[in-house]
Structures are given as structure tokens and as C-alpha cells.
Motif scaffolding. Structure first.
Motif, PDB file in Angstrom:
ATOM      1  N   ALA A 223     -18.991   1.559   5.398  1.00  0.00           N
ATOM      2  CA  ALA A 223     -17.800   1.179   6.161  1.00  0.00           C
ATOM      3  C   ALA A 223     -17.292   2.277   6.881  1.00  0.00           C
ATOM      4  O   ALA A 223     -15.853   2.387   7.206  1.00  0.00           O
ATOM      5  CB  ALA A 223     -17.098   0.392   5.344  1.00  0.00           C
ATOM      6  N   GLY A 224     -17.861   3.414   6.850  1.00  0.00           N
ATOM      7  CA  GLY A 224     -17.134   4.670   7.762  1.00  0.00           C
ATOM      8  C   GLY A 224     -16.863   5.723   6.878  1.00  0.00           C
ATOM      9  O   GLY A 224     -17.222   5.788   5.773  1.00  0.00           O
TER      10      GLY A 224
ATOM     11  N   ILE B 166     -13.949  -9.632  -0.606  1.00  0.00           N
ATOM     12  CA  ILE B 166     -14.420  -9.568   0.751  1.00  0.00           C
ATOM     13  C   ILE B 166     -15.694  -9.449   0.968  1.00  0.00           C
ATOM     14  O   ILE B 166     -16.710  -9.050   0.101  1.00  0.00           O
ATOM     15  CB  ILE B 166     -13.815  -7.920   1.305  1.00  0.00           C
ATOM     16  CG1 ILE B 166     -12.243  -8.024   0.956  1.00  0.00           C
ATOM     17  CG2 ILE B 166     -14.490  -7.575   2.269  1.00  0.00           C
ATOM     18  CD1 ILE B 166     -11.687  -8.643   2.387  1.00  0.00           C
TER      19      ILE B 166
ATOM     20  N   ALA C 116       1.010  -1.422   0.089  1.00  0.00           N
ATOM     21  CA  ALA C 116       0.072   0.008   0.094  1.00  0.00           C
ATOM     22  C   ALA C 116       0.927   1.261  -0.053  1.00  0.00           C
ATOM     23  O   ALA C 116       1.899   1.229   0.768  1.00  0.00           O
ATOM     24  CB  ALA C 116      -0.983   0.042   1.137  1.00  0.00           C
TER      25      ALA C 116
ATOM     26  N   LEU D 260     -17.460  -2.254   0.268  1.00  0.00           N
ATOM     27  CA  LEU D 260     -17.565  -1.367   1.391  1.00  0.00           C
ATOM     28  C   LEU D 260     -17.476   0.041   0.950  1.00  0.00           C
ATOM     29  O   LEU D 260     -16.678   0.529  -0.178  1.00  0.00           O
ATOM     30  CB  LEU D 260     -16.036  -1.268   1.946  1.00  0.00           C
ATOM     31  CG  LEU D 260     -15.849  -2.827   2.708  1.00  0.00           C
ATOM     32  CD1 LEU D 260     -14.477  -2.718   3.225  1.00  0.00           C
ATOM     33  CD2 LEU D 260     -16.959  -3.283   3.523  1.00  0.00           C
TER      34      LEU D 260
ATOM     35  N   GLY E  92      -5.864  -0.007   0.748  1.00  0.00           N
ATOM     36  CA  GLY E  92      -4.504  -0.690   0.683  1.00  0.00           C
ATOM     37  C   GLY E  92      -4.895  -2.157   0.878  1.00  0.00           C
ATOM     38  O   GLY E  92      -3.962  -3.050   0.717  1.00  0.00           O
ATOM     39  N   LEU E  93      -5.957  -2.440   1.185  1.00  0.00           N
ATOM     40  CA  LEU E  93      -6.266  -4.122   1.473  1.00  0.00           C
ATOM     41  C   LEU E  93      -6.206  -4.699   0.334  1.00  0.00           C
ATOM     42  O   LEU E  93      -6.151  -6.192   0.249  1.00  0.00           O
ATOM     43  CB  LEU E  93      -7.681  -4.121   2.233  1.00  0.00           C
ATOM     44  CG  LEU E  93      -7.964  -5.553   2.755  1.00  0.00           C
ATOM     45  CD1 LEU E  93      -7.265  -5.633   4.256  1.00  0.00           C
ATOM     46  CD2 LEU E  93      -9.518  -5.741   2.987  1.00  0.00           C
TER      47      LEU E  93
ATOM     48  N   ARG F 247     -11.973   9.471   6.161  1.00  0.00           N
ATOM     49  CA  ARG F 247     -10.698   9.426   6.911  1.00  0.00           C
ATOM     50  C   ARG F 247     -10.104   7.911   7.287  1.00  0.00           C
ATOM     51  O   ARG F 247      -9.080   7.465   7.401  1.00  0.00           O
ATOM     52  CB  ARG F 247     -10.550   9.965   8.247  1.00  0.00           C
ATOM     53  CG  ARG F 247     -11.510   9.576   9.290  1.00  0.00           C
ATOM     54  CD  ARG F 247     -11.627  10.305  10.660  1.00  0.00           C
ATOM     55  NE  ARG F 247     -12.238   9.980  11.482  1.00  0.00           N
ATOM     56  CZ  ARG F 247     -12.338  10.287  12.720  1.00  0.00           C
ATOM     57  NH1 ARG F 247     -11.647  11.117  13.217  1.00  0.00           N
ATOM     58  NH2 ARG F 247     -13.098   9.512  13.763  1.00  0.00           N
ATOM     59  N   ASN F 248     -11.159   6.906   7.016  1.00  0.00           N
ATOM     60  CA  ASN F 248     -10.914   5.425   7.083  1.00  0.00           C
ATOM     61  C   ASN F 248     -10.813   4.900   5.977  1.00  0.00           C
ATOM     62  O   ASN F 248     -11.004   3.568   5.631  1.00  0.00           O
ATOM     63  CB  ASN F 248     -11.722   4.885   8.031  1.00  0.00           C
ATOM     64  CG  ASN F 248     -11.452   5.096   9.432  1.00  0.00           C
ATOM     65  OD1 ASN F 248     -10.296   5.212   9.875  1.00  0.00           O
ATOM     66  ND2 ASN F 248     -12.594   5.489  10.288  1.00  0.00           N
TER      67      ASN F 248
ATOM     68  N   LEU G 281     -17.482   4.250   1.584  1.00  0.00           N
ATOM     69  CA  LEU G 281     -17.151   5.356   2.722  1.00  0.00           C
ATOM     70  C   LEU G 281     -17.665   6.717   2.114  1.00  0.00           C
ATOM     71  O   LEU G 281     -17.513   6.932   0.924  1.00  0.00           O
ATOM     72  CB  LEU G 281     -15.698   5.134   2.711  1.00  0.00           C
ATOM     73  CG  LEU G 281     -15.235   3.722   3.093  1.00  0.00           C
ATOM     74  CD1 LEU G 281     -14.538   3.284   2.084  1.00  0.00           C
ATOM     75  CD2 LEU G 281     -14.273   4.120   4.484  1.00  0.00           C
TER      76      LEU G 281
ATOM     77  N   HIS H 278      -8.164   4.870   3.715  1.00  0.00           N
ATOM     78  CA  HIS H 278      -6.791   4.400   3.406  1.00  0.00           C
ATOM     79  C   HIS H 278      -6.670   2.673   3.400  1.00  0.00           C
ATOM     80  O   HIS H 278      -6.156   2.121   2.515  1.00  0.00           O
ATOM     81  CB  HIS H 278      -5.522   4.994   4.253  1.00  0.00           C
ATOM     82  CG  HIS H 278      -4.326   4.373   4.012  1.00  0.00           C
ATOM     83  ND1 HIS H 278      -3.435   4.278   3.089  1.00  0.00           N
ATOM     84  CD2 HIS H 278      -3.619   3.709   4.833  1.00  0.00           C
ATOM     85  CE1 HIS H 278      -2.465   3.785   3.023  1.00  0.00           C
ATOM     86  NE2 HIS H 278      -2.552   3.154   4.272  1.00  0.00           N
ATOM     87  N   GLN H 279      -7.051   2.341   4.881  1.00  0.00           N
ATOM     88  CA  GLN H 279      -7.092   0.714   4.612  1.00  0.00           C
ATOM     89  C   GLN H 279      -7.867   0.197   3.896  1.00  0.00           C
ATOM     90  O   GLN H 279      -7.385  -1.034   3.600  1.00  0.00           O
ATOM     91  CB  GLN H 279      -7.014   0.561   6.519  1.00  0.00           C
ATOM     92  CG  GLN H 279      -8.613   0.871   6.906  1.00  0.00           C
ATOM     93  CD  GLN H 279      -8.401   2.137   7.532  1.00  0.00           C
ATOM     94  OE1 GLN H 279      -7.287   3.170   7.132  1.00  0.00           O
ATOM     95  NE2 GLN H 279      -9.388   2.559   8.622  1.00  0.00           N
ATOM     96  N   VAL H 280      -8.933   0.812   3.656  1.00  0.00           N
ATOM     97  CA  VAL H 280      -9.707  -0.034   2.629  1.00  0.00           C
ATOM     98  C   VAL H 280      -9.025  -0.327   1.368  1.00  0.00           C
ATOM     99  O   VAL H 280      -9.013  -1.245   0.493  1.00  0.00           O
ATOM    100  CB  VAL H 280     -11.103   0.844   2.569  1.00  0.00           C
ATOM    101  CG1 VAL H 280     -11.982  -0.066   1.267  1.00  0.00           C
ATOM    102  CG2 VAL H 280     -11.816   0.564   3.827  1.00  0.00           C
TER     103      VAL H 280
ATOM    104  N   ALA I  80      -3.382  -4.873  -1.599  1.00  0.00           N
ATOM    105  CA  ALA I  80      -2.224  -5.370  -1.472  1.00  0.00           C
ATOM    106  C   ALA I  80      -2.308  -6.903  -0.931  1.00  0.00           C
ATOM    107  O   ALA I  80      -1.694  -7.530  -1.055  1.00  0.00           O
ATOM    108  CB  ALA I  80      -1.348  -4.492  -0.648  1.00  0.00           C
ATOM    109  N   ASN I  81      -3.265  -6.905   0.339  1.00  0.00           N
ATOM    110  CA  ASN I  81      -3.432  -8.221   0.924  1.00  0.00           C
ATOM    111  C   ASN I  81      -4.239  -9.392  -0.127  1.00  0.00           C
ATOM    112  O   ASN I  81      -4.042 -10.177  -0.099  1.00  0.00           O
ATOM    113  CB  ASN I  81      -4.315  -8.134   2.061  1.00  0.00           C
ATOM    114  CG  ASN I  81      -3.523  -7.173   3.233  1.00  0.00           C
ATOM    115  OD1 ASN I  81      -3.701  -5.912   2.775  1.00  0.00           O
ATOM    116  ND2 ASN I  81      -2.445  -7.479   3.927  1.00  0.00           N
TER     117      ASN I  81
END
Lengths: 236, 236
Positions: free
Chosen positions: A202-203, A231, A129, A175, A213-214, A206-207, A177, A209-211, A216-217
């Protein structure tokens, strides 16, 4: 923060209840609609009966993609695609994200933007990410487009599955946002039009980034298991 | 990087195939085992027949929790819990993460560490992901514990569900991250012992931040839908 709970630009949507939003009557423009993700979303949304226009830097390429996909799609320059749209999905590569949005900033004023861009880097160990200065691609969009209604969604979809005509339904949660309930409700309603998909709030941005970046996982998962992973949210 | 593909400290594990790892014979220590997440994991793992010891800053509190939970659990100081364990799960609050790991650094040498800590901030708008200087809690653990085998997992579990004796199986996937296949295989085997849970390899530690941060999104989802949401990987 440039966000408000009830933007003055969308009185009609702000009045409509979550179930009453008539997303089916809106035109969806897809910026970067000639890339694999954009093509896939155009194919699924148009296939679900949504009016969709494809945007690209070169109008000819957009027209070519629209003709290949059929389903009543039309192709245009990015700026013309935005003009014809009520909702704009951004699927350009991260490298072109800021430049594309600056180019159509004025035309996007008041419109609903759905950012689906995942800032990723790649090296010999796989994907990782990237962290944009603004926090995420979605927050970069919000910073560049203070007059648009910026949301984020459609990050975790496999372009391979989206564009596979043999697959009727893609069972996955999307998700969603955003800062504004009316806007995220509308995005969820749009997601729900695609067979198998379900939009989940899902928010806030500001939340995001992790969505983003996921992905990459998910790429690591796909490498290990030789699949096209998505997901699902358990327990809802 | 202090990681290698085949650490000299785990010849037995490195030789065992993914299916042959005898995780059932190993003792699992839970640092922060008196908190809701630690209690929940202790309850589920011991209930699945795993030998589990609970660690806490105060041995008496750990003994109290162990006595409450039953299932053959014992309670100890953090350092004593690590000494008795082959595998150590870290479930302390983010604020105490670095200090706790420094305290047991020597005892953790050569052992398998599973970091489950989610660095989060909270304000009036809800939860948001914090970004540790090292990139993630897991990378902080790897930096502080160069002689341990650091992995990350168990981020997205609801303590409410974990500790609910009415619930027999929690249907969820557990994302497992790490640098070393033998270690992540072992963690997946441990996850798979808990009824309903399935361990999925989801990348290297450099991709742990977004997995940890996703808890902020799950908190947003739980607020909106009044549920205890978890994560499933679709398409495997």
C-alpha cells in the motif's frame, strides 16, 4: 533519505522472488509483546506455526505472557528478543515508541522491522490521529534506525479478535508499507500465514501517516456500530 | 467550533429518523461536475433516480457534460447549481477548493455540503497526502462555510469505475464524516441509493485528513496490482 532499493545487508532476500521467500524459517520478535496487540499477534503467528519470541521491558513479564499463551513462545527482555529474531514487530504504545527503538537500535541493524504503532490522542469526543514530527510512527522508526529495514503493517487489527481463541480466521486485509520490494514482499508473506489475513502492498513510508491515523476512524466506526471493524481492499 | 448537534436551519431533517430521511426528494448539486469524479457521481446518482444538477465555472461546459450524460441532468454555473440544490457535493480539484467555496459561500448557507476532495501531491515516486493548514479539505470547507452543514464522503471511488456504463453496481463502502448525526445519516442514505455502495459513519471532521490521504495509498495499490481498488469495512 536513508532508504535504498536493494540494501547490502539482505542479499539473500533481495535475490529471492516474491513467492520464494521462506518466511516460515524466520524468527519473529514482538516488542511490546505483553500488550493486547502484541499478545494477539504472537498468538496468531505462533498458532500459524511461526517461531515467535516475546519482548518486554521486563523479561519476567514477557516470560509470563509466553507461558500463558503457550504455543512454544518464549519471553525475553526487548534487547534479547531482538537478538533472537530475524523480523521484529513493534507493538509498543506510541508514548514508548522512540525510547524503545533507541534502546535496541544496534541490535536491529540489518533486521526487518515491522512498525504497527498508531499515534493516537483521546479526549471526550473520541480518538484522533496524532502527527509525529517525522510524519508517522513508521518514519520515526526509519529515522531512528538507519541501519534497519523499516516497514509498516498490522495497524488495523482488533486485539479483541486477535486474542479470541473461538475465532479461527480473521478475514481482513493488512496494508503493508515500505521502501523496498523484497522487504514488503516478506512482510506480505508473513501476513499471509495468518488464517484469513492477506497482505497488500500500500505504498511507501511517506504514506504511512494516514494508514496509522485511520485507526481513529475505525474506533469511531466501532463506537457507532458496536463491532470490531477492519479494513478490506475492494477490487483486487 | 462552529458545529452544533442540531442546527437550527434543518428542523425537518433533525426530526426525521435515520431510516425516514427522504433523500430521494432532494436535489443534489455537484460542484466540479465536469471533472472525472464529478461526472461519475452525477452519472451514478442520476442513474439511481436522484435529481442532479451539474455545476462548473463555465455554465456552457456544465451544460455540455449534462447533455452527454443524459439522465435528466442539467448544467449550470457553480452558483446557479448551488441555488437549485439541497445537497452540494464538492468534487473540484484541491487547487481550486478554497476559491470555489468562497465563491458560493452565501448560497451554501444552511445547505448540506459533502466534501469529497483529496489534497494530494505527485512526484516521480507517486502520490502523497498533502496536509492543509486547517487539517483536511473537509475542515477547510467547514472553516470557510460556517453557515453550511459540512460533511465529507466519496473519497475513495474510482472515476474509471463510476463512469463505466458496463458496470451496474460498484461494491464498496463509503466512509462518511461529520459533526451532526442527522447530516451524516442523510449522506449515508444518499450513498445507499447507488447500487453496490454502502455509507458507513466513520467519525468527525477532525478525522477526515487520513480518509482523504488514504487515496495516495489506493493509488499505490492500483499501480502495484493494476486494478481500481476501493475500501470495504470488514466486520460490520
Amino acid at each position: 533519505m536513508s532508504f535504498t532499493d536493494t540494501p547490502a545487508t539482505t542479499p539473500k532476500l533481495a535475490q529471492a522472488g516474491p513467492g520464494a521467500l521462506d518466511v516460515a524459517q524466520q524468527t519473529v520478535g514482538i516488542l511490546g509483546g505483553t500488550g493486547p496487540q502484541g499478545r494477539g499477534l504472537a498468538y496468531r503467528l505462533a498458532g500459524a506455526g511461526q517461531r515467535v519470541v516475546i519482548g518486554s521491558r521486563a523479561a519476567e513479564r514477557a516470560q509470563e505472557t509466553a507461558a500463558q499463551l503457550g504455543l512454544g513462545l518464549t519471553g525475553h527482555s526487548n534487547i534479547e528478543a531482538v537478538r533472537r529474531s530475524d523480523i521484529v514487530i513493534v507493538t509498543v504504545p506510541w508514548e514508548g515508541h522512540a525510547a524503545t527503538l533507541k534502546e535496541v537500535r544496534e541490535e536491529l541493524a540489518g533486521k526487518l522491522v515491522i512498525d504497527s504503532v498508531n499515534p493516537l490522542g483521546f479526549d471526550s469526543k473520541g480518538a484522533y490521529a496524532l502527527r509525529p514530527e517525522e510524519g508517522s510512527a513508521a518514519e520515526q522508526a526509519a529515522a531512528l534506525l538507519p541501519e534497519a529495514r523499516v516497514t509498516a503493517a498490522f495497524h488495523h487489527l482488533s486485539a479483541t479478535l486477535l486474542t479470541d481463541p473461538e475465532i479461527d480466521a480473521i478475514e481482513t486485509d493488512v496494508l503493508v508499507l515500505g521502501e523496498n520490494r523484497a522487504d514488503t514482499d516478506l512482510v506480505q508473506a508473513l501476513v499471509d500465514r495468518i488464517p484469513g489475513m492477506h497482505g497488500i502492498y500500500a505504498g511507501r513510508l511517506r504514506n504511512a501517516h494516514q494508514v496509522e491515523g485511520l485507526v481513529a476512524n475505525l474506533i469511531s466506526i466501532n463506537r457507532r456500530y458496536k463491532k470490531h471493524a477492519g479494513i478490506l481492499v475492494a477490487g483486487l
